[in-house]
Design a protein around this motif. Structure first.
Motif, PDB file in Angstrom:
ATOM      1  N   CYS A  44       0.826  -1.213   0.000  1.00  0.00           N
ATOM      2  CA  CYS A  44       0.000   0.000   0.000  1.00  0.00           C
ATOM      3  C   CYS A  44       0.860   1.262   0.000  1.00  0.00           C
ATOM      4  O   CYS A  44       1.990   1.257   0.487  1.00  0.00           O
ATOM      5  CB  CYS A  44      -0.892   0.015   1.239  1.00  0.00           C
ATOM      6  SG  CYS A  44      -2.018  -1.385   1.325  1.00  0.00           S
ATOM      7  N   GLU A  45       0.291   2.325  -0.533  1.00  0.00           N
ATOM      8  CA  GLU A  45       0.929   3.649  -0.455  1.00  0.00           C
ATOM      9  C   GLU A  45       1.059   4.087   1.007  1.00  0.00           C
ATOM     10  O   GLU A  45       2.046   4.701   1.392  1.00  0.00           O
ATOM     11  CB  GLU A  45       0.089   4.688  -1.209  1.00  0.00           C
ATOM     12  CG  GLU A  45       0.059   4.533  -2.698  1.00  0.00           C
ATOM     13  CD  GLU A  45       1.316   5.017  -3.393  1.00  0.00           C
ATOM     14  OE1 GLU A  45       2.169   5.670  -2.757  1.00  0.00           O
ATOM     15  OE2 GLU A  45       1.442   4.726  -4.587  1.00  0.00           O
ATOM     16  N   GLU A  46       0.025   3.781   1.808  1.00  0.00           N
ATOM     17  CA  GLU A  46      -0.015   4.212   3.208  1.00  0.00           C
ATOM     18  C   GLU A  46       1.037   3.464   4.032  1.00  0.00           C
ATOM     19  O   GLU A  46       1.339   2.300   3.779  1.00  0.00           O
ATOM     20  CB  GLU A  46      -1.405   3.942   3.814  1.00  0.00           C
ATOM     21  CG  GLU A  46      -2.532   4.693   3.154  1.00  0.00           C
ATOM     22  CD  GLU A  46      -3.108   4.012   1.915  1.00  0.00           C
ATOM     23  OE1 GLU A  46      -4.113   4.513   1.400  1.00  0.00           O
ATOM     24  OE2 GLU A  46      -2.547   2.985   1.452  1.00  0.00           O
ATOM     25  N   LYS A  47       1.560   4.156   5.031  1.00  0.00           N
ATOM     26  CA  LYS A  47       2.491   3.562   5.993  1.00  0.00           C
ATOM     27  C   LYS A  47       2.004   3.904   7.395  1.00  0.00           C
ATOM     28  O   LYS A  47       1.214   4.819   7.588  1.00  0.00           O
ATOM     29  CB  LYS A  47       3.905   4.092   5.790  1.00  0.00           C
ATOM     30  CG  LYS A  47       4.517   3.666   4.463  1.00  0.00           C
ATOM     31  CD  LYS A  47       5.995   3.880   4.460  1.00  0.00           C
ATOM     32  CE  LYS A  47       6.641   3.499   3.153  1.00  0.00           C
ATOM     33  NZ  LYS A  47       6.636   2.092   2.859  1.00  0.00           N
ATOM     34  N   VAL A  48       2.498   3.151   8.357  1.00  0.00           N
ATOM     35  CA  VAL A  48       2.185   3.401   9.758  1.00  0.00           C
ATOM     36  C   VAL A  48       3.486   3.415  10.540  1.00  0.00           C
ATOM     37  O   VAL A  48       4.544   3.036  10.042  1.00  0.00           O
ATOM     38  CB  VAL A  48       1.235   2.324  10.344  1.00  0.00           C
ATOM     39  CG1 VAL A  48      -0.136   2.413   9.697  1.00  0.00           C
ATOM     40  CG2 VAL A  48       1.819   0.929  10.217  1.00  0.00           C
ATOM     41  N   THR A  49       3.392   3.838  11.803  1.00  0.00           N
ATOM     42  CA  THR A  49       4.535   3.788  12.708  1.00  0.00           C
ATOM     43  C   THR A  49       4.244   2.723  13.760  1.00  0.00           C
ATOM     44  O   THR A  49       3.166   2.706  14.345  1.00  0.00           O
ATOM     45  CB  THR A  49       4.755   5.153  13.381  1.00  0.00           C
ATOM     46  OG1 THR A  49       4.953   6.139  12.347  1.00  0.00           O
ATOM     47  CG2 THR A  49       5.959   5.133  14.295  1.00  0.00           C
ATOM     48  N   VAL A  50       5.205   1.839  13.963  1.00  0.00           N
ATOM     49  CA  VAL A  50       5.103   0.783  14.975  1.00  0.00           C
ATOM     50  C   VAL A  50       5.935   1.241  16.168  1.00  0.00           C
ATOM     51  O   VAL A  50       7.109   1.584  16.020  1.00  0.00           O
ATOM     52  CB  VAL A  50       5.618  -0.560  14.422  1.00  0.00           C
ATOM     53  CG1 VAL A  50       5.579  -1.642  15.491  1.00  0.00           C
ATOM     54  CG2 VAL A  50       4.813  -0.981  13.198  1.00  0.00           C
ATOM     55  N   ILE A  51       5.309   1.252  17.349  1.00  0.00           N
ATOM     56  CA  ILE A  51       5.942   1.793  18.561  1.00  0.00           C
ATOM     57  C   ILE A  51       6.243   0.673  19.545  1.00  0.00           C
ATOM     58  O   ILE A  51       5.390  -0.170  19.828  1.00  0.00           O
ATOM     59  CB  ILE A  51       4.999   2.802  19.260  1.00  0.00           C
ATOM     60  CG1 ILE A  51       4.573   3.911  18.305  1.00  0.00           C
ATOM     61  CG2 ILE A  51       5.629   3.372  20.527  1.00  0.00           C
ATOM     62  CD1 ILE A  51       5.655   4.869  17.933  1.00  0.00           C
ATOM     63  N   GLY A  52       7.448   0.713  20.090  1.00  0.00           N
ATOM     64  CA  GLY A  52       7.835  -0.185  21.175  1.00  0.00           C
ATOM     65  C   GLY A  52       8.324   0.638  22.346  1.00  0.00           C
ATOM     66  O   GLY A  52       8.383   1.876  22.270  1.00  0.00           O
ATOM     67  N   PRO A  53       8.712  -0.022  23.440  1.00  0.00           N
ATOM     68  CA  PRO A  53       9.157   0.697  24.638  1.00  0.00           C
ATOM     69  C   PRO A  53      10.393   1.577  24.435  1.00  0.00           C
ATOM     70  O   PRO A  53      10.604   2.529  25.170  1.00  0.00           O
ATOM     71  CB  PRO A  53       9.466  -0.419  25.633  1.00  0.00           C
ATOM     72  CG  PRO A  53       8.766  -1.616  25.125  1.00  0.00           C
ATOM     73  CD  PRO A  53       8.646  -1.458  23.649  1.00  0.00           C
ATOM     74  N   LYS A  54      11.220   1.264  23.407  1.00  0.00           N
ATOM     75  CA  LYS A  54      12.474   2.002  23.215  1.00  0.00           C
ATOM     76  C   LYS A  54      12.574   2.730  21.882  1.00  0.00           C
ATOM     77  O   LYS A  54      13.644   3.213  21.532  1.00  0.00           O
ATOM     78  CB  LYS A  54      13.659   1.046  23.338  1.00  0.00           C
ATOM     79  CG  LYS A  54      13.822   0.470  24.718  1.00  0.00           C
ATOM     80  CD  LYS A  54      15.054  -0.398  24.782  1.00  0.00           C
ATOM     81  CE  LYS A  54      15.253  -0.959  26.166  1.00  0.00           C
ATOM     82  NZ  LYS A  54      16.415  -1.851  26.241  1.00  0.00           N
ATOM     83  N   GLY A  55      11.476   2.788  21.129  1.00  0.00           N
ATOM     84  CA  GLY A  55      11.586   3.488  19.859  1.00  0.00           C
ATOM     85  C   GLY A  55      10.467   3.142  18.913  1.00  0.00           C
ATOM     86  O   GLY A  55       9.481   2.500  19.289  1.00  0.00           O
ATOM     87  N   SER A  56      10.647   3.583  17.661  1.00  0.00           N
ATOM     88  CA  SER A  56       9.618   3.372  16.653  1.00  0.00           C
ATOM     89  C   SER A  56      10.246   3.099  15.297  1.00  0.00           C
ATOM     90  O   SER A  56      11.404   3.436  15.057  1.00  0.00           O
ATOM     91  CB  SER A  56       8.721   4.605  16.568  1.00  0.00           C
ATOM     92  OG  SER A  56       9.462   5.723  16.116  1.00  0.00           O
ATOM     93  N   LEU A  57       9.442   2.488  14.423  1.00  0.00           N
ATOM     94  CA  LEU A  57       9.861   2.189  13.058  1.00  0.00           C
ATOM     95  C   LEU A  57       8.685   2.452  12.120  1.00  0.00           C
ATOM     96  O   LEU A  57       7.536   2.181  12.473  1.00  0.00           O
ATOM     97  CB  LEU A  57      10.242   0.709  12.920  1.00  0.00           C
ATOM     98  CG  LEU A  57      11.424   0.202  13.723  1.00  0.00           C
ATOM     99  CD1 LEU A  57      11.427  -1.330  13.729  1.00  0.00           C
ATOM    100  CD2 LEU A  57      12.719   0.734  13.137  1.00  0.00           C
ATOM    101  N   LYS A  58       8.959   2.938  10.939  1.00  0.00           N
ATOM    102  CA  LYS A  58       7.934   3.029   9.898  1.00  0.00           C
ATOM    103  C   LYS A  58       7.744   1.631   9.315  1.00  0.00           C
ATOM    104  O   LYS A  58       8.702   0.871   9.169  1.00  0.00           O
ATOM    105  CB  LYS A  58       8.359   3.983   8.785  1.00  0.00           C
ATOM    106  CG  LYS A  58       8.290   5.435   9.170  1.00  0.00           C
ATOM    107  CD  LYS A  58       6.868   5.890   9.154  1.00  0.00           C
ATOM    108  CE  LYS A  58       6.796   7.400   9.303  1.00  0.00           C
ATOM    109  NZ  LYS A  58       5.467   7.835   9.673  1.00  0.00           N
ATOM    110  N   ALA A  59       6.506   1.296   8.974  1.00  0.00           N
ATOM    111  CA  ALA A  59       6.214  -0.013   8.401  1.00  0.00           C
ATOM    112  C   ALA A  59       5.224   0.126   7.264  1.00  0.00           C
ATOM    113  O   ALA A  59       4.318   0.961   7.304  1.00  0.00           O
ATOM    114  CB  ALA A  59       5.663  -0.957   9.463  1.00  0.00           C
TER     115      ALA A  59
END
Length: 189
Positions: A44-59
């Motif tokens: 998909c064109e859309e992306k989200v941010t995945v959050i954990g206790p020590k940071g985040s990543l775009k997915a």
């Protein structure tokens, strides 16, 4: 024995209709950016941010919408954002898996379970499975004679009439073996 190609599966999420509504707004339709190798699947064109206790990543989001939310990370991804206890398992098997938070432009969803590291697996048609003498759910061994010769054990067979023949591994496995999309591997049983 059999030779076929590898596709590297980077971090991504599968979302339900309800979660798409929360993250992107009621009625939002996911936009097909690129068809993937398995029939009916798309990035998909859309992306989200995945959050954990020590940071985040775009997915990336993979469509179409699913019956359950799922986040698929590599072990490196999970460690980077501080997620402990992310299990390695078959895609779709989320019961008792790790919790995770997903952020979109319009909202936030916290999953009590749903974050996994996907098993290495081979998609194949039922005809391919019969040809190779395997069935859905079996585990096989694969040789990758790339820059860093590697043997992958415990590679799960995913046989379905609609599947196309290819092996899916995550970025950690691909980097460790020095291989990438389109690389040919060999099933040794």
């Amino acid at each position: 024995m059999a030779n076929f190609i590898v596709e590297t599966s980077a971090r991504h999420v599968h979302l339900t209709r309800e979660t798409v509504d929360v993250l992107f707004g009621k009625g939002h339709a996911l936009t097909n950016k690129k068809d993937l190798s398995q029939p009916g699947q798309f990035a998909c064109e859309e992306k989200v941010t995945v959050i954990g206790p020590k940071g985040s990543l775009k997915a990336s989001i993979l469509g179409p919408e699913r019956s359950a939310d799922q986040v698929e990370l590599s072990l490196t991804d999970a460690r980077t954002i501080g997620l402990a206890g992310v299990p390695v398992r078959e895609s779709g098997d989320i019961k008792g898996s790790a919790p995770v938070t997903i952020i979109g432009p319009k909202g936030v969803v916290t999953l009590k379970e749903g974050c996994i590291i996907a098993n290495r697996h081979i998609h194949m048609s039922l005809d391919d499975a019969a040809k190779f003498g395997v069935k859905d759910g079996d585990y096989v061994t694969i040789e990758a004679n790339g820059e860093r010769r590697t043997t992958f054990y415990d590679v799960q067979i995913r046989a379905n009439a609609a599947f196309r023949l290819e092996m899916h591994i995550d970025t950690d496995d691909a980097n460790a073996a020095g291989i990438g999309n389109g690389f040919k591997v060999k099933l040794v049983k």
